[in-house]
Design an enzyme around this catalytic site. Structure first.
Site, PDB file in Angstrom:
ATOM      1  N   ARG A 241       0.862  -1.186   0.000  1.00 46.53           N
ATOM      2  CA  ARG A 241       0.000   0.000   0.000  1.00 46.53           C
ATOM      3  C   ARG A 241       0.896   1.233   0.000  1.00 46.53           C
ATOM      4  O   ARG A 241       1.661   1.438   0.938  1.00 46.53           O
ATOM      5  CB  ARG A 241      -0.901   0.016   1.232  1.00 46.53           C
ATOM      6  CG  ARG A 241      -1.944  -1.081   1.236  1.00 46.53           C
ATOM      7  CD  ARG A 241      -2.941  -0.852   2.357  1.00 46.53           C
ATOM      8  NE  ARG A 241      -3.834  -1.989   2.533  1.00 46.53           N
ATOM      9  CZ  ARG A 241      -4.924  -2.193   1.814  1.00 46.53           C
ATOM     10  NH1 ARG A 241      -5.274  -1.324   0.877  1.00 46.53           N
ATOM     11  NH2 ARG A 241      -5.697  -3.245   2.024  1.00 46.53           N
TER      12      ARG A 241
ATOM     13  N   THR B  23     -10.507  -5.950  -6.230  1.00 49.98           N
ATOM     14  CA  THR B  23     -10.750  -5.739  -4.807  1.00 49.98           C
ATOM     15  C   THR B  23     -11.861  -6.663  -4.331  1.00 49.98           C
ATOM     16  O   THR B  23     -12.850  -6.875  -5.053  1.00 49.98           O
ATOM     17  CB  THR B  23     -11.132  -4.298  -4.414  1.00 49.98           C
ATOM     18  OG1 THR B  23     -11.625  -4.294  -3.070  1.00 49.98           O
ATOM     19  CG2 THR B  23     -12.195  -3.672  -5.282  1.00 49.98           C
ATOM     20  N   ILE B  24     -11.694  -7.186  -3.132  1.00 48.09           N
ATOM     21  CA  ILE B  24     -12.773  -7.997  -2.557  1.00 48.09           C
ATOM     22  C   ILE B  24     -13.933  -7.098  -2.152  1.00 48.09           C
ATOM     23  O   ILE B  24     -15.014  -7.569  -1.879  1.00 48.09           O
ATOM     24  CB  ILE B  24     -12.296  -8.832  -1.343  1.00 48.09           C
ATOM     25  CG1 ILE B  24     -11.898  -7.935  -0.168  1.00 48.09           C
ATOM     26  CG2 ILE B  24     -11.157  -9.763  -1.725  1.00 48.09           C
ATOM     27  CD1 ILE B  24     -11.823  -8.676   1.159  1.00 48.09           C
ATOM     28  N   ASP B  25     -13.698  -5.783  -2.086  1.00 52.05           N
ATOM     29  CA  ASP B  25     -14.753  -4.865  -1.650  1.00 52.05           C
ATOM     30  C   ASP B  25     -15.770  -4.558  -2.753  1.00 52.05           C
ATOM     31  O   ASP B  25     -16.858  -4.053  -2.475  1.00 52.05           O
ATOM     32  CB  ASP B  25     -14.143  -3.536  -1.173  1.00 52.05           C
ATOM     33  CG  ASP B  25     -13.286  -3.708   0.072  1.00 52.05           C
ATOM     34  OD1 ASP B  25     -13.414  -4.748   0.740  1.00 52.05           O
ATOM     35  OD2 ASP B  25     -12.489  -2.800   0.378  1.00 52.05           O
TER      36      ASP B  25
ATOM     37  N   ARG C 272     -26.925 -19.966  20.374  1.00 53.71           N
ATOM     38  CA  ARG C 272     -26.226 -18.684  20.544  1.00 53.71           C
ATOM     39  C   ARG C 272     -26.518 -17.735  19.386  1.00 53.71           C
ATOM     40  O   ARG C 272     -26.975 -18.153  18.331  1.00 53.71           O
ATOM     41  CB  ARG C 272     -24.712 -18.919  20.519  1.00 53.71           C
ATOM     42  CG  ARG C 272     -24.135 -19.424  21.794  1.00 53.71           C
ATOM     43  CD  ARG C 272     -22.665 -19.751  21.591  1.00 53.71           C
ATOM     44  NE  ARG C 272     -22.045 -20.111  22.855  1.00 53.71           N
ATOM     45  CZ  ARG C 272     -20.926 -20.803  22.957  1.00 53.71           C
ATOM     46  NH1 ARG C 272     -20.304 -21.207  21.865  1.00 53.71           N
ATOM     47  NH2 ARG C 272     -20.424 -21.084  24.142  1.00 53.71           N
TER      48      ARG C 272
ATOM     49  N   GLU D 251     -17.111  -4.731   8.576  1.00 56.76           N
ATOM     50  CA  GLU D 251     -16.221  -4.132   9.587  1.00 56.76           C
ATOM     51  C   GLU D 251     -16.441  -2.623   9.753  1.00 56.76           C
ATOM     52  O   GLU D 251     -16.199  -2.064  10.810  1.00 56.76           O
ATOM     53  CB  GLU D 251     -14.755  -4.414   9.242  1.00 56.76           C
ATOM     54  CG  GLU D 251     -14.333  -3.822   7.902  1.00 56.76           C
ATOM     55  CD  GLU D 251     -12.904  -4.165   7.495  1.00 56.76           C
ATOM     56  OE1 GLU D 251     -12.073  -4.464   8.362  1.00 56.76           O
ATOM     57  OE2 GLU D 251     -12.626  -4.124   6.290  1.00 56.76           O
TER      58      GLU D 251
ATOM     59  N   ARG E 146     -21.281 -14.715  20.509  1.00 51.37           N
ATOM     60  CA  ARG E 146     -19.856 -14.841  20.188  1.00 51.37           C
ATOM     61  C   ARG E 146     -19.552 -14.088  18.901  1.00 51.37           C
ATOM     62  O   ARG E 146     -20.420 -13.934  18.040  1.00 51.37           O
ATOM     63  CB  ARG E 146     -19.471 -16.308  19.974  1.00 51.37           C
ATOM     64  CG  ARG E 146     -19.572 -17.161  21.214  1.00 51.37           C
ATOM     65  CD  ARG E 146     -18.402 -16.897  22.162  1.00 51.37           C
ATOM     66  NE  ARG E 146     -18.381 -17.849  23.257  1.00 51.37           N
ATOM     67  CZ  ARG E 146     -19.035 -17.715  24.401  1.00 51.37           C
ATOM     68  NH1 ARG E 146     -19.779 -16.646  24.626  1.00 51.37           N
ATOM     69  NH2 ARG E 146     -18.933 -18.644  25.342  1.00 51.37           N
TER      70      ARG E 146
ATOM     71  N   GLN F 277     -10.337 -13.962   4.021  1.00 47.75           N
ATOM     72  CA  GLN F 277     -11.207 -13.566   2.898  1.00 47.75           C
ATOM     73  C   GLN F 277     -10.415 -13.127   1.674  1.00 47.75           C
ATOM     74  O   GLN F 277     -10.949 -13.007   0.583  1.00 47.75           O
ATOM     75  CB  GLN F 277     -12.141 -12.432   3.344  1.00 47.75           C
ATOM     76  CG  GLN F 277     -13.143 -12.878   4.397  1.00 47.75           C
ATOM     77  CD  GLN F 277     -13.725 -11.713   5.166  1.00 47.75           C
ATOM     78  OE1 GLN F 277     -14.791 -11.219   4.814  1.00 47.75           O
ATOM     79  NE2 GLN F 277     -13.053 -11.255   6.198  1.00 47.75           N
ATOM     80  N   ARG F 278      -9.138 -12.825   1.873  1.00 47.75           N
ATOM     81  CA  ARG F 278      -8.308 -12.406   0.735  1.00 47.75           C
ATOM     82  C   ARG F 278      -7.313 -13.490   0.333  1.00 47.75           C
ATOM     83  O   ARG F 278      -6.550 -13.309  -0.620  1.00 47.75           O
ATOM     84  CB  ARG F 278      -7.528 -11.128   1.098  1.00 47.75           C
ATOM     85  CG  ARG F 278      -8.386  -9.930   1.382  1.00 47.75           C
ATOM     86  CD  ARG F 278      -7.774  -8.659   0.827  1.00 47.75           C
ATOM     87  NE  ARG F 278      -6.405  -8.480   1.145  1.00 47.75           N
ATOM     88  CZ  ARG F 278      -5.912  -7.539   1.966  1.00 47.75           C
ATOM     89  NH1 ARG F 278      -6.759  -6.696   2.555  1.00 47.75           N
ATOM     90  NH2 ARG F 278      -4.637  -7.407   2.174  1.00 47.75           N
TER      91      ARG F 278
HETATM   92  O1  F6P Z   1      -9.567  -3.111   0.422  1.00 49.18           O
HETATM   93  C1  F6P Z   1      -9.563  -4.448   0.707  1.00 49.18           C
HETATM   94  C2  F6P Z   1      -9.526  -4.701   2.180  1.00 49.18           C
HETATM   95  O2  F6P Z   1      -9.484  -6.098   2.365  1.00 49.18           O
HETATM   96  C3  F6P Z   1     -10.662  -4.099   2.993  1.00 49.18           C
HETATM   97  O3  F6P Z   1     -11.855  -4.831   2.921  1.00 49.18           O
HETATM   98  C4  F6P Z   1     -10.062  -4.097   4.374  1.00 49.18           C
HETATM   99  O4  F6P Z   1     -10.674  -3.122   5.175  1.00 49.18           O
HETATM  100  C5  F6P Z   1      -8.630  -3.735   4.096  1.00 49.18           C
HETATM  101  O5  F6P Z   1      -8.366  -4.164   2.788  1.00 49.18           O
HETATM  102  C6  F6P Z   1      -7.644  -4.377   5.031  1.00 49.18           C
HETATM  103  O6  F6P Z   1      -6.383  -3.864   4.749  1.00 49.18           O
HETATM  104  P1  F6P Z   1      -4.977  -4.484   5.172  1.00 49.18           P
HETATM  105  O7  F6P Z   1      -4.599  -5.516   4.169  1.00 49.18           O
HETATM  106  O8  F6P Z   1      -4.049  -3.338   5.101  1.00 49.18           O
HETATM  107  O9  F6P Z   1      -5.143  -5.081   6.522  1.00 49.18           O
END
Ligand code: F6P
Length: 358
Positions: free
Chosen positions: A76, A136-138, A173, A233, A277, A285-286
């Site tokens: 980044r 991007t996963i977003d 739960r 999140e 919980r 997820q990535r």
């Molecule tokens: O932009 C993708 C993402 O996975 C977001 O969903 C998440 O908030 C962020 O990156 C997490 O970033 P890092 O890899 O810097 O922890």
């Protein structure tokens, strides 16, 4: 005439980066044969700034379709710092332009998300030949219906929700599953629906804890002894949504929490009496390889980028609109974020299913 193409991957990684690199490279070799040379730049814009690159060989693009992460490495490098000269005294923009020239590039493919695209646009404005590819996963890049990486992450997040279902049922739960997505709720919305979550909370729709408790209690009255909350999140309650970022952080510090998820879980347990919980799949997820959907999408995007190289169409980013691959000018999409709109059909689906949206 030789054509030299640079490739870099920038920002957070995701499944499908290698598949996209492979799609672009194979299509370039296929169309241009030995007249094309591909240069791999390490660790995104950091590698471009510091001249960290290498000439790649065709065989390096084989066997990577299913491999997660990125063979080029990523980092980044915040857009807001691009024009700021730090303690190392390096003018980052000038360094990137100089290295682009030194590598004798005809164009540069930039694979990344929103931040990557802002810098890609800056470089295009500075006169470099840039083609973006939306990763991007977003799923929040403006101008494209889908980004590669998103559907792989939906698969992983859905599996997480599936798995907490059985343990939530056994223990009667509530399970609060925190999924990635700071600003955009696409991943949580899709995985929430796919995983049968009872409550889905996304950043675009501020929640009220009372509504979440009511939904859980209603389910209990119907004899359902567990509930699953899928939460992005970046969610905020209505009060936080009115606050500035700093005020929000101060409020959370005062409460002794860092995320909304932990507050939701605590309040839910206190207000309903249901044992609760939290589960955070996080960077899982990535991780790992791309799903078949993303392999296809990455190949579509990569090969389309190769076509743009051949046509010398620069200053654009590849996109999928209504099932057609095309491009958008970088200047049209840079700095914009594609959030879940209030009238999105998938929100309607969730509501018609009786899913509480907070
Ligand atoms: O932009 C993708 C993402 O996975 C977001 O969903 C998440 O908030 C962020 O990156 C997490 O970033 P890092 O890899 O810097 O922890």
């Amino acid at each position: 005439m030789k054509k030299r193409v640079g490739i870099l991957t920038s920002g957070g990684d995701c499944p499908g980066l290698n598949a996209t690199i492979r799609g672009a490279a194979k299509a370039l070799y296929q169309r241009l044969g030995s007249t094309v040379e591909i240069i791999g730049i390490s660790n995104g814009y950091a590698g471009l700034i510091h001249g960290d690159w290498r000439m790649m060989q065709p065989q390096e693009f084989s066997g990577i379709l299913t491999v997660g992460g990125t063979i080029l490495g990523t980092k980044r490098t915040p857009f807001k710092l691009m024009r700021v000269i730090g303690p190392d005294d390096v003018d980052k923009v000038e360094a990137m332009k100089r290295n682009y020239k030194e590598m004798k590039l005809d164009c540069l493919l930039c694979l990344g998300g929103n931040g990557t695209h802002k810098t890609a646009n800056l470089l295009a404005e500075e006169g470099l030949n840039i083609i973006g590819l939306p990763k991007t996963i977003d799923n929040d890049i403006f101008g494209t219906d889908v980004t590669f990486g998103f559907h792989s992450a939906v698969d992983i997040a859905t599996e997480a929700i599936d798995r907490v279902h059985t343990t939530a049922g056994s223990h009667s739960r509530c399970m609060v599953v925190e999924l990635m997505g700071n600003k955009a709720g696409w991943l949580t919305l899709y995985a929430g629906i796919a995983g049968g979550a009872d409550i889905i909370l996304i950043p675009e729709l501020p929640y009220a804890i009372e509504n979440i408790c009511t939904a859980v209690e209603k389910r209990a009255k119907e004899g359902k002894t567990f509930s699953i909350v899928a939460v992005a999140e970046g969610v905020m309650d209505a009060e936080e949504a009115r606050m500035k970022k700093k005020e929000r952080a101060a409020r959370r510090a005062q409460e002794g929490i860092t995320t909304a998820t932990s507050r939701i879980a605590r309040q839910l347990e206190d207000m309903t009496g249901f044992e609760t919980r939290v589960c955070v799949p996080g960077h899982m997820q990535r991780g790992g390889g791309p799903s078949p959907y993303d392999r296809v999408l990455a190949t579509q995007f990569g090969t389309y980028a190769a076509k743009m190289v051949e046509n010398e169409t620069y200053g654009v980013t590849v996109a999928m609109r209504n099932n057609h691959v095309s491009v958008n000018p970088l200047s049209d999409i840079a700095g914009k974020t594609r959030l879940v709109p209030e009238d999105h059909g998938m929100l309607g689906v969730a509501r018609r299913m009786g899913i509480c949206m907070g």
